[in-house]
Structure formats: structure tokens, C-alpha cells
Scaffold this motif. Sequence first.
Motif, PDB file in Angstrom:
ATOM      1  N   SER A  56      -3.987  76.251  89.376  1.00 43.39           N
ATOM      2  CA  SER A  56      -2.847  75.073  88.868  1.00 43.39           C
ATOM      3  C   SER A  56      -1.930  75.694  87.635  1.00 43.39           C
ATOM      4  O   SER A  56      -2.007  76.788  87.700  1.00 43.39           O
ATOM      5  CB  SER A  56      -4.166  74.486  88.002  1.00 43.39           C
ATOM      6  N   GLY A  57      -1.012  75.020  86.830  1.00 38.86           N
ATOM      7  CA  GLY A  57       0.136  75.133  86.757  1.00 38.86           C
ATOM      8  C   GLY A  57       1.199  74.985  87.393  1.00 38.86           C
ATOM      9  O   GLY A  57       1.289  75.524  88.556  1.00 38.86           O
ATOM     10  N   SER A  58       2.656  74.444  87.163  1.00 38.88           N
ATOM     11  CA  SER A  58       3.268  74.500  87.423  1.00 38.88           C
ATOM     12  C   SER A  58       4.580  76.013  87.717  1.00 38.88           C
ATOM     13  O   SER A  58       5.442  75.937  86.839  1.00 38.88           O
ATOM     14  CB  SER A  58       4.634  73.288  86.702  1.00 38.88           C
ATOM     15  N   MET A  59       3.557  76.358  89.242  1.00 35.51           N
ATOM     16  CA  MET A  59       4.305  77.837  89.464  1.00 35.51           C
ATOM     17  C   MET A  59       4.320  78.169  90.627  1.00 35.51           C
ATOM     18  O   MET A  59       3.710  77.400  90.899  1.00 35.51           O
ATOM     19  CB  MET A  59       3.634  79.038  88.448  1.00 35.51           C
ATOM     20  N   VAL A  61      -1.665  79.751  93.882  1.00 30.76           N
ATOM     21  CA  VAL A  61      -1.717  79.115  92.947  1.00 30.76           C
ATOM     22  C   VAL A  61      -2.715  78.219  92.643  1.00 30.76           C
ATOM     23  O   VAL A  61      -3.024  76.695  92.784  1.00 30.76           O
ATOM     24  CB  VAL A  61      -0.092  77.874  92.041  1.00 30.76           C
ATOM     25  N   TYR A  89       7.009  74.423  83.237  1.00 28.75           N
ATOM     26  CA  TYR A  89       5.402  75.412  83.094  1.00 28.75           C
ATOM     27  C   TYR A  89       5.125  74.127  81.898  1.00 28.75           C
ATOM     28  O   TYR A  89       6.074  74.835  80.765  1.00 28.75           O
ATOM     29  CB  TYR A  89       5.766  76.194  83.085  1.00 28.75           C
ATOM     30  N   GLY A 117      -2.546  77.571  83.478  1.00 24.77           N
ATOM     31  CA  GLY A 117      -1.538  78.644  84.938  1.00 24.77           C
ATOM     32  C   GLY A 117      -2.638  79.605  84.709  1.00 24.77           C
ATOM     33  O   GLY A 117      -3.777  80.153  84.443  1.00 24.77           O
ATOM     34  N   PHE A 176       8.099  80.923  87.197  1.00 22.21           N
ATOM     35  CA  PHE A 176       6.908  80.028  86.108  1.00 22.21           C
ATOM     36  C   PHE A 176       8.326  78.235  85.300  1.00 22.21           C
ATOM     37  O   PHE A 176       9.171  78.929  85.639  1.00 22.21           O
ATOM     38  CB  PHE A 176       6.693  80.626  84.643  1.00 22.21           C
ATOM     39  N   SER A 200      -5.970  83.600  84.401  1.00 24.82           N
ATOM     40  CA  SER A 200      -5.025  82.573  83.519  1.00 24.82           C
ATOM     41  C   SER A 200      -3.774  82.815  82.397  1.00 24.82           C
ATOM     42  O   SER A 200      -3.686  83.673  82.341  1.00 24.82           O
ATOM     43  CB  SER A 200      -6.186  81.608  82.420  1.00 24.82           C
TER      44      SER A 200
END
Length: 147
Positions: free
Chosen positions: A89-92, A87, A118, A122, A114, A140
Motif C-alpha cells: 500500500s502507499g504511492s511508492m 508494495v 505519497y 505505506g 516515494f 510500514s
Amino acid sequence: MKKQTIYLLLFTLVTFTISCSNDDDTDVTPENLNNVTDCEIAIEPNLLISICVDGADFALPDEVIKFVSTFYSKNDTPSNAQFLWTVESGSMEIIDVENTVDGLIAKSIATIKFNSDYSGNGVISANAENDRGSGYAQHSVELASTQ
């Protein structure tokens, strides 16, 4: 004659009641339509290495989606390929990875969750490596609209 009719009705009612028990689990969990389990790469005679990553372009918080990466390395044994999902980037988070081989191509399917916070932006990546080659690709994922 009246007793036969009553017994027939009782028999039918009991049979119907037994055959319609709630013990049978007929609930089917629907597969997420955003799941992707195939990523096409063309193998041409002069091609040494090829990799791709494919999957949903949009996701919602708390959604779980499968993404795929396929990898080809000329003259290598596909079963020796190793995948590393990241991962970027992004909240996953990556919750599962399954690797398989299809002919000359190594395939990896990553199940991504996710998180509830999120908010898009991402980026996930797959790095694949074999005896003589390696490849890197990323994908992405933006926040899906709830409308």
C-alpha cells in the motif's frame, strides 16, 4: 631583477590558474541517511527459518530510500534464495533490487521511490524463498513531518 620578479609572479599566477580548473568533479552526492543496508537476524541451533525487513519508518514525497531484507533457511544454499519485494500500500515504487550473500544469510536491498503524491500508510513486503523454506515480512512507512 625586476623582470625576474614579474616572471615569477606570472608563473605563479598561471600555475595557480591551471591547478584550480573547474574540470575536476568534486561534488559528492550525499547518501540518504534514511538508507538501511543491514537487518540483524540471530541464527540459533534449532532455528529453521528467519527473515526480517528493516528501513526508514518515515518518508517524504519524492524521496528515494533503501530498505533491506535478510533471510536464513537452515541447510539451504543462501545463493539460491530468491526475493520478491512488493508494495502492499502507499504511492511508492520499487526502482532497484540488489541481492547478495553474507555467509549463511541471503540479503536483498530494495531501492524504493516515494511518489510525489505519497501521503503515508505505506507498506512494503519481502517474500524470500529457498530450496526448502520460505519467509515473509513487511515494513510500514508513514509520512514524515516537513517541520
